[in-house]
Design an enzyme around this catalytic site. Structure first.
Site, PDB file in Angstrom:
ATOM      1  N   ASP A 175       1.021  -1.393  -0.161  1.00 45.00           N
ATOM      2  CA  ASP A 175       0.585   0.286   0.235  1.00 45.00           C
ATOM      3  C   ASP A 175       1.374   1.108   0.495  1.00 45.00           C
ATOM      4  O   ASP A 175       2.235   1.339   0.284  1.00 45.00           O
ATOM      5  CB  ASP A 175      -0.838   0.033   0.967  1.00 45.00           C
ATOM      6  CG  ASP A 175      -0.257  -0.302   2.280  1.00 45.00           C
ATOM      7  OD1 ASP A 175       0.935   0.330   2.325  1.00 45.00           O
ATOM      8  OD2 ASP A 175      -1.351  -0.185   3.008  1.00 45.00           O
ATOM      9  N   ASN A 183      -4.287  12.624   0.512  1.00 40.73           N
ATOM     10  CA  ASN A 183      -5.378  13.359   0.658  1.00 40.73           C
ATOM     11  C   ASN A 183      -5.612  14.746   1.165  1.00 40.73           C
ATOM     12  O   ASN A 183      -6.521  15.101   0.915  1.00 40.73           O
ATOM     13  CB  ASN A 183      -6.528  12.471   1.607  1.00 40.73           C
ATOM     14  CG  ASN A 183      -6.664  11.174   0.238  1.00 40.73           C
ATOM     15  OD1 ASN A 183      -6.708  11.275  -1.131  1.00 40.73           O
ATOM     16  ND2 ASN A 183      -6.973  10.048   0.625  1.00 40.73           N
ATOM     17  N   HIS A 188      -8.605  15.300  -2.507  1.00 37.47           N
ATOM     18  CA  HIS A 188      -8.932  13.589  -3.046  1.00 37.47           C
ATOM     19  C   HIS A 188      -8.728  13.486  -4.068  1.00 37.47           C
ATOM     20  O   HIS A 188      -9.042  11.805  -5.002  1.00 37.47           O
ATOM     21  CB  HIS A 188     -10.470  13.949  -2.324  1.00 37.47           C
ATOM     22  CG  HIS A 188     -10.526  13.053  -1.256  1.00 37.47           C
ATOM     23  ND1 HIS A 188     -11.504  13.223  -0.676  1.00 37.47           N
ATOM     24  CD2 HIS A 188      -9.399  13.231   0.062  1.00 37.47           C
ATOM     25  CE1 HIS A 188     -11.421  13.057   0.823  1.00 37.47           C
ATOM     26  NE2 HIS A 188     -10.457  12.907   1.339  1.00 37.47           N
ATOM     27  N   ASP A 192      -6.579  10.534  -5.677  1.00 41.51           N
ATOM     28  CA  ASP A 192      -7.536   9.503  -6.931  1.00 41.51           C
ATOM     29  C   ASP A 192      -6.395   9.059  -7.730  1.00 41.51           C
ATOM     30  O   ASP A 192      -6.297   8.104  -8.801  1.00 41.51           O
ATOM     31  CB  ASP A 192      -8.719   9.375  -7.619  1.00 41.51           C
ATOM     32  CG  ASP A 192      -9.783  10.117  -6.840  1.00 41.51           C
ATOM     33  OD1 ASP A 192     -10.005   8.087  -5.652  1.00 41.51           O
ATOM     34  OD2 ASP A 192     -10.901  10.455  -6.771  1.00 41.51           O
ATOM     35  N   GLU A 218      -6.467   2.190  -0.657  1.00 39.28           N
ATOM     36  CA  GLU A 218      -4.711   1.971  -1.179  1.00 39.28           C
ATOM     37  C   GLU A 218      -4.145   0.741  -1.351  1.00 39.28           C
ATOM     38  O   GLU A 218      -2.599   1.457  -1.614  1.00 39.28           O
ATOM     39  CB  GLU A 218      -3.774   3.428  -0.409  1.00 39.28           C
ATOM     40  CG  GLU A 218      -3.391   3.077   0.850  1.00 39.28           C
ATOM     41  CD  GLU A 218      -4.466   3.392   2.099  1.00 39.28           C
ATOM     42  OE1 GLU A 218      -3.999   3.184   3.071  1.00 39.28           O
ATOM     43  OE2 GLU A 218      -5.444   3.720   1.951  1.00 39.28           O
TER      44      GLU A 218
END
Length: 297
Positions: A175, A183, A188, A192, A218
Site C-alpha cells: 500500500d 489526500n 482527494h 485518485d 490504497e
C-alpha cells in the site's frame, strides 16, 4: 486514507430528461466510479445539450463536493457528441487528460470531479452496456486493473493448481505510505490520480500470468504463480524502487510517493487462500512498522 464509503454517501447522480434530436445516434454514459448504489447506472444523453453539475437545475445532477455547480456540458454537433468544461474548479477529464472541449469516441472515460463515466455510442448501445456491467464485476473503475473479487477467485484457482501439482506460488501485498497525508495535503482528486498513476506504473511491469489487483483503498496485490520466495522478493524490491524513483505530478504539484510491501509464499505448505493473504498482510504490517518504503517477507 480516502474514505470511499464517505464518497459513496456524498455522490448522487440523477437523470437528464430531454428529447433525442433526430440526427443523433444512440449514446449514453455509464457510471463506473465511485462504488455505490448508482454504479453501473446508464444515463442516456437525450437532447442536443445536456448540462452537468452540482446545481439541481442541471440536466444531469452530481451531488458531490468535488463537482462545480455548472461543471460541464455535453452537446451534439455535426453528428458527434462533444463534452466541454465550463471553467469548473476541478476540471473535466477525458481518458485522464484535462480538456476544454473534446469530441467523444466510444469507450472514452469522462471524469467530472471524482465521478467517472464511460461513454457508449453506436447501433447497439444496450449490448455494449451489458458488456460494461460484466466488466465492472472484475475491473476496478478508478484504476482499470482487476478488483478484489476477481483477485480472490484467481487466488483460489491458482492455489488449488499449486497444491495439485506441487508448484510454488507467491503474493505481494502493498500500500501507499502516508496516503491520508496525500489526500489531506493535495486533495482527494490528487489521491485518485496517485492511485491511477501507480496502477499504470506497476501494470507496465506485471506479466500476463500475474494477477495485479486493487485490494481496497490504497492497497494492492499481485498474484505470482510458480514463483519462489527469492523471485517474489526480487520483484518486490524492483517495484519499490520503481515507485520511489517515479515523479507523480498532479496539476504541476510533485507528490512524493513510496510503498511498503509484504511478501507471502506457499511452497509445500497446505495453506488456504485466507492463510496466504493473512501472511502477506502480516508482512506488510511489519514493513510499515519498520519504517515504510521497504519489503518484508
Amino acid at each position: 486514507m480516502y474514505d470511499h464509503d464517505d464518497a459513496e454517501a456524498k455522490t448522487r447522480v440523477t437523470d437528464a430528461v430531454a428529447i433525442r434530436p433526430a440526427d443523433a445516434t444512440e449514446d449514453a454514459l455509464v457510471l463506473i466510479y465511485p462504488p455505490g448504489p448508482n454504479m453501473g447506472k446508464k444515463y442516456e444523453l437525450q437532447g442536443k445539450l445536456v448540462n452537468v453539475g452540482r446545481d439541481p437545475n442541471n440536466h444531469l445532477v452530481i451531488d458531490s463536493d468535488s463537482v462545480s455547480r455548472r461543471h460541464a456540458r455535453f452537446t451534439f454537433e455535426g453528428g458527434r457528441r462533444l463534452v466541454t468544461d465550463l471553467q469548473s474548479t476541478n476540471g473535466t477529464y477525458v481518458n485522464d487528460k484535462p480538456i476544454l472541449t473534446q469530441i467523444l469516441e466510444n469507450g472514452d472515460q469522462v471524469k467530472i470531479g471524482d465521478t467517472i463515466f464511460k461513454y457508449l455510442v453506436g447501433n447497439d448501445v444496450e449490448n455494449a452496456y451489458h458488456e460494461e456491467i460484466y466488466r465492472m464485476t472484475i475491473i476496478d473503475g478508478l484504476t482499470g486493473i482487476y478488483n478484489k473479487r476477481f483477485f480472490l477467485e484467481a487466488l483460489e484457482r491458482e492455489m488449488s493448481r499449486a497444491h495439485r501439482y506441487g508448484r510454488d506460488l507467491a503474493v505481494l501485498m502493498f500500500d501507499i505510505d502516508h496516503f491520508k497525508r496525500v489526500n489531506d495535503t493535495f486533495g482527494h482528486l490528487a489521491g485518485d490520480y496517485v492511485l491511477n498513476a501507480l496502477a499504470r506504473l506497476i501494470s507496465t511491469r506485471a506479466r500476463r500470468e500475474e494477477i495485479f489487483a486493487r485490494y481496497g483503498g490504497e492497497e494492492f496485490v499481485i498474484l505470482l504463480p510458480e514463483t519462489k520466495r527469492d523471485g517474489a522478493m526480487e520483484l518486490a524490491e524492483q517495484l519499490l524502487q520503481r515507485v520511489a524513483s517515479h515523479t507523480f505530478r498532479f496539476e504541476d504539484e510533485a507528490i512524493p510517493i513510496t510503498v511498503s510491501i509484504g511478501v507471502a509464499t506457499m511452497g509445500s505448505e497446505q495453506l488456504s487462500p485466507t492463510d496466504l493473504i493473512q501472511k502477506a498482510d502480516e508482512m506488510l504490517y511489519l514493513s510499515k512498522s519498520e519504517g515504510r518504503n521497504c519489503v518484508r517477507g
